[in-house]
Design an enzyme around this catalytic site. Structure first.
Site, PDB file in Angstrom:
ATOM      1  N   CYS A   6      -8.582  28.694 -36.902  1.00 55.49           N
ATOM      2  CA  CYS A   6      -7.012  28.018 -36.363  1.00 55.49           C
ATOM      3  C   CYS A   6      -6.880  26.871 -35.278  1.00 55.49           C
ATOM      4  CB  CYS A   6      -7.021  29.501 -35.412  1.00 55.49           C
ATOM      5  SG  CYS A   6      -5.095  29.306 -34.838  1.00 55.49           S
ATOM      6  N   ARG A  30       0.471  38.529 -51.409  1.00 58.60           N
ATOM      7  CA  ARG A  30       1.864  37.279 -50.925  1.00 58.60           C
ATOM      8  C   ARG A  30       0.197  36.368 -50.767  1.00 58.60           C
ATOM      9  NH1 ARG A  30       3.343  37.380 -45.514  1.00 58.60           N
ATOM     10  NH2 ARG A  30       5.413  38.792 -47.139  1.00 58.60           N
ATOM     11  N   CYS A  74      -3.326  28.473 -27.422  1.00 60.66           N
ATOM     12  CA  CYS A  74      -4.059  29.492 -27.766  1.00 60.66           C
ATOM     13  C   CYS A  74      -5.391  29.907 -27.411  1.00 60.66           C
ATOM     14  CB  CYS A  74      -3.742  30.053 -28.815  1.00 60.66           C
ATOM     15  SG  CYS A  74      -4.553  31.830 -29.400  1.00 60.66           S
ATOM     16  N   CYS A  80      10.478  39.149 -39.806  1.00 62.37           N
ATOM     17  CA  CYS A  80       9.208  39.388 -39.897  1.00 62.37           C
ATOM     18  C   CYS A  80       8.569  38.374 -38.617  1.00 62.37           C
ATOM     19  CB  CYS A  80       7.711  39.295 -40.691  1.00 62.37           C
ATOM     20  SG  CYS A  80       6.329  39.148 -40.108  1.00 62.37           S
ATOM     21  N   CYS A  97       2.574  44.143 -41.869  1.00 64.67           N
ATOM     22  CA  CYS A  97       2.116  42.705 -43.194  1.00 64.67           C
ATOM     23  C   CYS A  97       0.611  42.501 -42.690  1.00 64.67           C
ATOM     24  CB  CYS A  97       3.177  41.592 -43.076  1.00 64.67           C
ATOM     25  SG  CYS A  97       2.312  40.048 -43.651  1.00 64.67           S
ATOM     26  N   CYS A 132       9.783  34.161 -40.655  1.00 62.73           N
ATOM     27  CA  CYS A 132       8.584  34.722 -40.196  1.00 62.73           C
ATOM     28  C   CYS A 132       8.193  34.044 -39.001  1.00 62.73           C
ATOM     29  CB  CYS A 132       7.426  34.196 -40.756  1.00 62.73           C
ATOM     30  SG  CYS A 132       7.772  35.681 -42.544  1.00 62.73           S
ATOM     31  N   CYS A 138     -10.532  31.680 -32.347  1.00 70.22           N
ATOM     32  CA  CYS A 138     -10.483  31.840 -34.427  1.00 70.22           C
ATOM     33  C   CYS A 138     -11.271  30.574 -35.369  1.00 70.22           C
ATOM     34  CB  CYS A 138      -9.062  32.532 -34.691  1.00 70.22           C
ATOM     35  SG  CYS A 138      -8.413  33.929 -33.842  1.00 70.22           S
TER      36      CYS A 138
HETATM   37  N1  SAM Z   1      -1.722  34.723 -32.746  1.00 64.97           N
HETATM   38  C1  SAM Z   1      -1.121  35.762 -33.485  1.00 64.97           C
HETATM   39  C2  SAM Z   1      -2.755  36.595 -34.422  1.00 64.97           C
HETATM   40  O1  SAM Z   1      -3.104  35.665 -34.538  1.00 64.97           O
HETATM   41  O2  SAM Z   1      -2.372  37.448 -34.695  1.00 64.97           O
HETATM   42  C3  SAM Z   1      -0.670  35.146 -35.070  1.00 64.97           C
HETATM   43  C4  SAM Z   1      -0.579  33.352 -35.606  1.00 64.97           C
HETATM   44  S1  SAM Z   1      -2.247  33.411 -35.947  1.00 64.97           S
HETATM   45  C5  SAM Z   1      -2.342  31.369 -36.685  1.00 64.97           C
HETATM   46  C6  SAM Z   1      -1.978  34.649 -38.051  1.00 64.97           C
HETATM   47  C7  SAM Z   1      -2.431  34.677 -38.778  1.00 64.97           C
HETATM   48  O3  SAM Z   1      -2.764  33.047 -39.644  1.00 64.97           O
HETATM   49  C8  SAM Z   1      -3.481  34.527 -38.671  1.00 64.97           C
HETATM   50  O4  SAM Z   1      -4.316  35.784 -38.234  1.00 64.97           O
HETATM   51  C9  SAM Z   1      -4.760  33.867 -39.347  1.00 64.97           C
HETATM   52  O5  SAM Z   1      -5.020  34.646 -41.008  1.00 64.97           O
HETATM   53  C10 SAM Z   1      -4.026  32.754 -40.850  1.00 64.97           C
HETATM   54  N2  SAM Z   1      -4.139  31.452 -39.970  1.00 64.97           N
HETATM   55  C11 SAM Z   1      -4.628  30.342 -39.061  1.00 64.97           C
HETATM   56  N3  SAM Z   1      -5.555  29.665 -39.406  1.00 64.97           N
HETATM   57  C12 SAM Z   1      -5.570  29.297 -40.291  1.00 64.97           C
HETATM   58  C13 SAM Z   1      -5.916  28.603 -42.106  1.00 64.97           C
HETATM   59  N4  SAM Z   1      -6.190  27.054 -41.547  1.00 64.97           N
HETATM   60  N5  SAM Z   1      -6.196  29.050 -42.961  1.00 64.97           N
HETATM   61  C14 SAM Z   1      -5.935  30.084 -43.276  1.00 64.97           C
HETATM   62  N6  SAM Z   1      -5.584  31.219 -42.418  1.00 64.97           N
HETATM   63  C15 SAM Z   1      -5.316  31.128 -40.996  1.00 64.97           C
HETATM   64 FE1  SF4 Z   2      -4.941  32.360 -31.680  1.00 65.78          FE
HETATM   65 FE2  SF4 Z   2      -4.651  31.256 -34.122  1.00 65.78          FE
HETATM   66 FE3  SF4 Z   2      -6.236  33.300 -33.381  1.00 65.78          FE
HETATM   67 FE4  SF4 Z   2      -3.688  33.661 -33.881  1.00 65.78          FE
HETATM   68  S1  SF4 Z   2      -5.154  32.411 -34.870  1.00 65.78           S
HETATM   69  S2  SF4 Z   2      -4.868  34.359 -31.913  1.00 65.78           S
HETATM   70  S3  SF4 Z   2      -3.250  31.451 -33.564  1.00 65.78           S
HETATM   71  S4  SF4 Z   2      -6.624  30.689 -32.394  1.00 65.78           S
END
Ligand code: SAM
Ligand code: SF4
Ligand code: DTB
Length: 338
Positions: free
Chosen positions: A70, A270, A63, A138, A198, A107, A67
Site C-alpha cells: 500500500c 469486480r 496510515c 460504499c 464487499c 465508494c 500493508c
Molecule cells: N484502509 C482501509 C483498509 O485497508 O481496509 C481501506 C482502504 S485500502 C487501500 C483497501 C484495499 O485496497 C486493500 O485492502 C487492498 O486490497 C487494496 N489495495 C491497496 N493498495 C493496493 C495496490 N497497490 N494494488 C492493489 N490493491 C491495493
Molecule cells: Fe492503511 Fe493501506 Fe493498509 Fe488500508 S491498505 S490499512 S490504507 S496501509
C-alpha cells in the site's frame, strides 16, 4: 487432487469447499474453466452487463498500518501527498461528477486502521449525501466494531469493503499490524449490521496458486457469500516493499476471476485495481470469465485507472452495457434528484 467434474456442480451455492476442490478448478484446461464460468455467470446474471463503481479517497495517506502493497502506509516513502478527511461538500461534488459520468455506486476510501468517532460522524453525512443523489454508497475505512457498522448502516450505507487480501497462510508476509482474524471479525460485524459485504483480495504479491485457492475458498466458505468480490491485480508502487514483485501470468489472473465466479455464482466479481496495466484483450477475457463489475473513473484511490473515454470505447467494442440500479429506493431518489 480431486477431479473438478466431481466437485463443481455448476452454479450451486455452497459454503463447504475443500482446498483440493478449489485447486481442481484452477487446474482445469483454460477453455473448459472459462466455458464453465461463463455458463454459471449466465445462469445468475444478465449477460454483457457490468456494474460501475467510482472510487474516491476521502482521507489519504499517513496510515499507521504496514500493508506491504500500500502506497498509503506511513512506513514507506512513496512520495504521496497526504490529505486529511475531506469536506462533505467536496465529496458530494465528486459524487455528482461520478453519477454524471455513469457510475451507479460511489465508494469512499479512507487510509485508517479504524475510524475515529468524530470522523465517522462526518462520513455518515457523506453517505447521506451520496444516497440523496440516487447513488449506491460504499465505504472502506479499515476495521469496524459492531457498533460502528450499525452507525454506518443507520446512515444509509449500502456496501462496506474490507478485503481479506490473500490466504491466511500468506497474510503474515504482507501485514503485521493486524491479524486475519481481525479482518474476519470486521466482516462479521458488517454482515451482522445488515450491510452488503464487499470482500476480495490482491493477486501478484508473490503468493502461490494454493494461496489464491485458499483466499477464494475462505471467501466462499463465509456464512454468506460477499455480494461483491473485488479481485485486484497488485499495482506496484515504487517505495512499497512489493514494488518489484514479478508480473502475474495474465492467464492465471483470468483463472482467478473464473474460479471466483464458480465459487460465488451470485456475487458481483469486480475486475478491480490493475486495469490500467492490462490490455483490452485481457480485460475482455476477464469479462468472459465472469467479471461483471469495474472501478470506473480516472483514479482508484491514489493510483491511475483507465479514463472514462477508454472504458466507453471498450464497452462499445465488446457490446457491454452498464448495469442499471435495481434498488427501488435508490431509483426513486435518482428521479427526485433530477
Ligand atoms: N484502509 C482501509 C483498509 O485497508 O481496509 C481501506 C482502504 S485500502 C487501500 C483497501 C484495499 O485496497 C486493500 O485492502 C487492498 O486490497 C487494496 N489495495 C491497496 N493498495 C493496493 C495496490 N497497490 N494494488 C492493489 N490493491 C491495493
Ligand atoms: Fe492503511 Fe493501506 Fe493498509 Fe488500508 S491498505 S490499512 S490504507 S496501509
Ligand atoms: C478494492 O478491493 N480495491 C480498491 C477498493 N477496494 C478500495 C482500492 C484499490 C487501490 C489501488 C491502489 C491505490 O489506488 O491506492
Amino acid at each position: 487432487m480431486q477431479r473438478a467434474n466431481d466437485t463443481a456442480t455448476a452454479g450451486c451455492i455452497r459454503h463447504d469447499w475443500s482446498l483440493p476442490q478449489v485447486q481442481a478448478l484452477f487446474a482445469l484446461p483454460f477453455m473448459d474453466l472459462l466455458l464453465r464460468a461463463q455458463q454459471v455467470h449466465r445462469a445468475h446474471h444478465e449477460p454483457n452487463t457490468v456494474q460501475m463503481s467510482t472510487l474516491l479517497s476521502i482521507k489519504t495517506g499517513a496510515c499507521p498500518e504496514d500493508c506491504a502493497y500500500c502506497p498509503q502506509s506511513v512506513r514507506y516513502e512513496t512520495g504521496l501527498d497526504t490529505q486529511a478527511l475531506m469536506e462533505v461538500a467536496a465529496v458530494r461534488d465528486s459524487a455528482v461528477r461520478a453519477k454524471a459520468a455513469g457510475a451507479t455506486r460511489f465508494c469512499m476510501g479512507a487510509a485508517y486502521r479504524s475510524p475515529k468517532h468524530k470522523d465517522l460522524v462526518v462520513i455518515a453525512q457523506m453517505i447521506r449525501e451520496v444516497r440523496a443523489l440516487g447513488l449506491e454508497s460504499c465505504a472502506t475505512l479499515g476495521m469496524l466494531t459492531p457498533q460502528q457498522a450499525q452507525e454506518l448502516k443507520a446512515a444509509g450505507l449500502d456496501y462496506y469493503n474490507h478485503n481479506l487480501d490473500t490466504s491466511a497462510e500468506f497474510y503474515g508476509e504482507i501485514i503485521s499490524t493486524r491479524t486475519y482474524q481481525d479482518r474476519l471479525d470486521t466482516l462479521a460485524a458488517v454482515r451482522a449490521a445488515g450491510l452488503n459485504v464487499c470482500c476480495g483480495g490482491i493477486i501478484g504479491m508473490g503468493e502461490t496458486l494454493a494461496d489464491r485457492a485458499q483466499l477464494l475458498r475462505t471467501l466462499a466458505n463465509l456464512p454468506a457469500h460477499p455480494e461483491s468480490v473485488p479481485i485486484n491485480q497488485l499495482v506496484k508502487v515504487p517505495g512499497t516493499p512489493l514494488a518489484n514483485c514479478a508480473d502475474v501470468d495474465p492467464f492465471d489472473f483470468v483463472r482467478t476471476i473464473a474460479v471466483a465466479r464458480l465459487l460465488m455464482p451470485r456475487a458481483h466479481v469486480r475486475l478491480s485495481a490493475g486495469r490500467e496495466q492490462m490490455s483490452d484483450e485481457l480485460q475482455a477475457l476477464c469479462f468472459l470469465a465472469g467479471a461483471n463489475s469495474i472501478f470506473y473513473g480516472e483514479k482508484l484511490l491514489t493510483t491511475g485507472n483507465p479514463d472514462v473515454a477508454a472504458d466507453r470505447s471498450l464497452f462499445e467494442r465488446l457490446g457491454l452495457t452498464p448495469e442499471a440500479l435495481k434498488d427501488a429506493a435508490a431509483v426513486t431518489a435518482t428521479a427526485a434528484a433530477r
